[in-house]
Design an enzyme around this catalytic site. Structure first.
Site, short mmCIF file in Angstrom:
data_model
loop_
_atom_site.label_atom_id
_atom_site.label_comp_id
_atom_site.label_asym_id
_atom_site.label_seq_id
_atom_site.Cartn_x
_atom_site.Cartn_y
_atom_site.Cartn_z
N LYS A 100 -10.89 -3.25 31.48
CA LYS A 100 -9.94 -2.18 31.84
C LYS A 100 -8.81 -2.80 32.66
CE LYS A 100 -11.21 2.13 32.90
NZ LYS A 100 -10.85 2.98 31.78
N1 PMP Z 1 -11.80 3.05 25.71
C1 PMP Z 1 -10.81 3.07 26.61
C2 PMP Z 1 -9.49 2.46 26.24
C3 PMP Z 1 -11.01 3.66 27.88
O1 PMP Z 1 -10.03 3.68 28.78
C4 PMP Z 1 -12.25 4.25 28.16
C5 PMP Z 1 -12.47 4.94 29.49
N2 PMP Z 1 -12.99 4.09 30.46
C6 PMP Z 1 -13.27 4.18 27.20
C7 PMP Z 1 -13.01 3.58 25.98
C8 PMP Z 1 -14.66 4.71 27.48
O2 PMP Z 1 -15.33 3.84 28.37
P1 PMP Z 1 -16.44 4.37 29.38
O3 PMP Z 1 -17.43 5.09 28.57
O4 PMP Z 1 -16.98 3.15 30.02
O5 PMP Z 1 -15.74 5.27 30.34
#
Ligand code: PMP
Length: 312
Positions: free
Chosen positions: A157
Site C-alpha cells: 500500500k
Molecule cells: N486492493 C487495493 C488497491 C486496496 O487499497 C485495498 C484496501 N486495503 C484492497 C485491495 C483490500 O485489501 P485489504 O483486504 O487488506 O483491506
C-alpha cells in the site's frame, strides 16, 4: 467525517491537532509513504472493540515500508500494542477504521528512497460503510490500467500509487457507477480501486493471483479461508473481462469495503442481477467472524479493552 482526538505521532500519543507535518515533507511531495487500513468492530453484547487481524495487517504494513527502503525497529506486535493504547485513549465504543502511515519525513527537495528519515503515525476514526451500495453495487471497467509491479508495486500500500486508484474511482463515480474494476497491463482483471475481487462460476470462487498486480489483501485471504469452511473450492488464476460478464456472482473484498456484492457490471446483470446465495452466506459468516460471534476465528481478533499490556 469526524476527526480523531488523538494520534500516535513521533513516538507518542498526542492530541490530533499536534500531529502535523510541513508542506515540504518528502512523502507529501513525492508519495513516498506506505499506509495500512485496519478495522475495529464493536461488539455491544461483550462491550468490546475487536481489532481484526492486526498482526497480519502490520506485517503487510512493514512489508510495504520495506519496499520503500524504510527502516524501523517496530514489529507487528509493537504496532498492535500502540493501536490498542490509541483506541483506549480515544475510548471508542463503535466500529472504527485504523490508519497507520509510514512516511519519509524530511523537509527537503530531491527524489529518492535512501538517506531519509522514516516516521510512523497512527490514527483511528469512527467508520461504517465504504461502498454505500454494498449489497447491490454497479461497477464498470475503468479505462485506466492498474500500475505494474515494475512501475510501483501494487502488492504493497504505497501512497503514491493511490493516484492511480483515485483516477479509477473518480471517473467511475462521475459516470454514475459505485466502483470500477481495473485491468492490468496484460488486459486481465486485477482488482477494484481499493478492493480485491472474486467471481463465482459453477460454484467455484475465482480470484486473480498475487502476481496479477493486486494488493495482497487481508480480506481476500480471509475470504479464501472462509470459503474452505463453506466447502467452496477457490482457484487463483488470471480472469478475462468477459468472464465477469458471464459469471454467476461477483463480489469485492477490502477492509473498508468488507464483502461488497456486485450485481451489475457495465449495465449487464451479474447472474440473476441480485446478490447471489454464495455471496450472501460469505457475508453472514464474515460478519459473525469479525464481531467475535464465531469462536473458531477468535484468534483473528484482538480485544482492545480486555488487553492490559503487551499480551497480543
Ligand atoms: N486492493 C487495493 C488497491 C486496496 O487499497 C485495498 C484496501 N486495503 C484492497 C485491495 C483490500 O485489501 P485489504 O483486504 O487488506 O483491506
Amino acid at each position: 467525517m469526524p476527526l480523531p482526538n488523538y494520534a500516535y505521532f513521533k513516538g507518542k500519543i498526542v492530541p490530533y491537532s499536534e500531529a502535523r507535518v510541513g508542506v515540504l515533507t518528502h512523502a507529501l511531495n513525492y508519495g513516498t509513504a506506505a499506509f495500512g487500513g485496519v478495522r475495529g468492530y464493536w461488539n455491544p453484547d461483550e462491550e468490546e472493540l475487536f481489532i481484526f487481524r492486526p498482526l497480519d495487517h502490520y506485517r503487510r504494513f512493514l512489508s510495504s515500508a520495506k519496499l520503500l527502503c524504510m527502516e524501523t525497529s517496530h514489529t507487528p506486535e509493537s504496532l498492535t500494542q500502540i493501536t490498542i493504547d490509541l483506541l483506549k485513549t480515544e475510548g471508542y465504543r463503535c466500529d472504527v477504521y485504523i490508519r497507520p502511515l509510514a512516511y519519509k519525513a524530511d523537509e527537503i527537495i530531491g527524489v529518492r528512497l535512501h538517506d531519509l528519515t522514516d516516521e510512523i503515525a497512527i490514527t483511528a476514526l469512527p467508520f461504517h460503510l465504504y461502498v454505500a451500495n454494498d449489497t447491490n453495487a454497479h461497477v464498470t471497467f475503468s479505462s485506466w490500467r492498474r500500475i505494474d509491479d515494475n512501475m510501483i508495486p501494487a502488492r504493497g500500500k504505497i501512497s503514491g500509487a493511490y493516484a492511480n486508484s483515485a483516477f479509477i474511482k473518480t471517473d467511475a463515480m462521475r459516470a454514475g457507477f459505485d466502483e470500477a474494476l481495473v485491468l492490468n497491463q496484460d488486459g486481465h482483471v486485477s482488482e477494484g480501486s481499493a478492493e480485491n475481487i472474486f467471481m463465482i462460476r459453477d460454484g467455484v470462487l475465482i480470484t486473480p493471483a498475487v502476481t496479477e498486480n493486486i494488493l495482497e489483501g487481508i480480506t481476500r485471504r480471509t475470504v479464501i479461508e472462509l470459503a474452505g469452511e463453506l466447502g467452496l473450492p477457490v482457484v487463483e488464476r488470471p480472469i478475462d473481462r468477459t468472464e465477469v460478464y458471464l459469471c454467476d456472482e461477483f463480489f469485492m473484498t477490502g477492509t473498508a469495503a468488507q464483502i461488497t456484492a456486485v450485481t451489475r457490471v457495465d449495465h449487464r446483470p451479474v447472474g440473476s442481477g441480485t446478490m447471489g446465495p454464495i455471496t450472501t452466506r460469505l457475508r453472514a459468516l464474515f460478519d459473525d467472524v469479525v464481531r467475535g460471534r464465531n469462536p473458531k476465528y477468535r484468534h483473528w481478533l484482538t480485544p482492545v479493552y480486555a488487553t492490559v499490556n503487551a499480551a497480543v
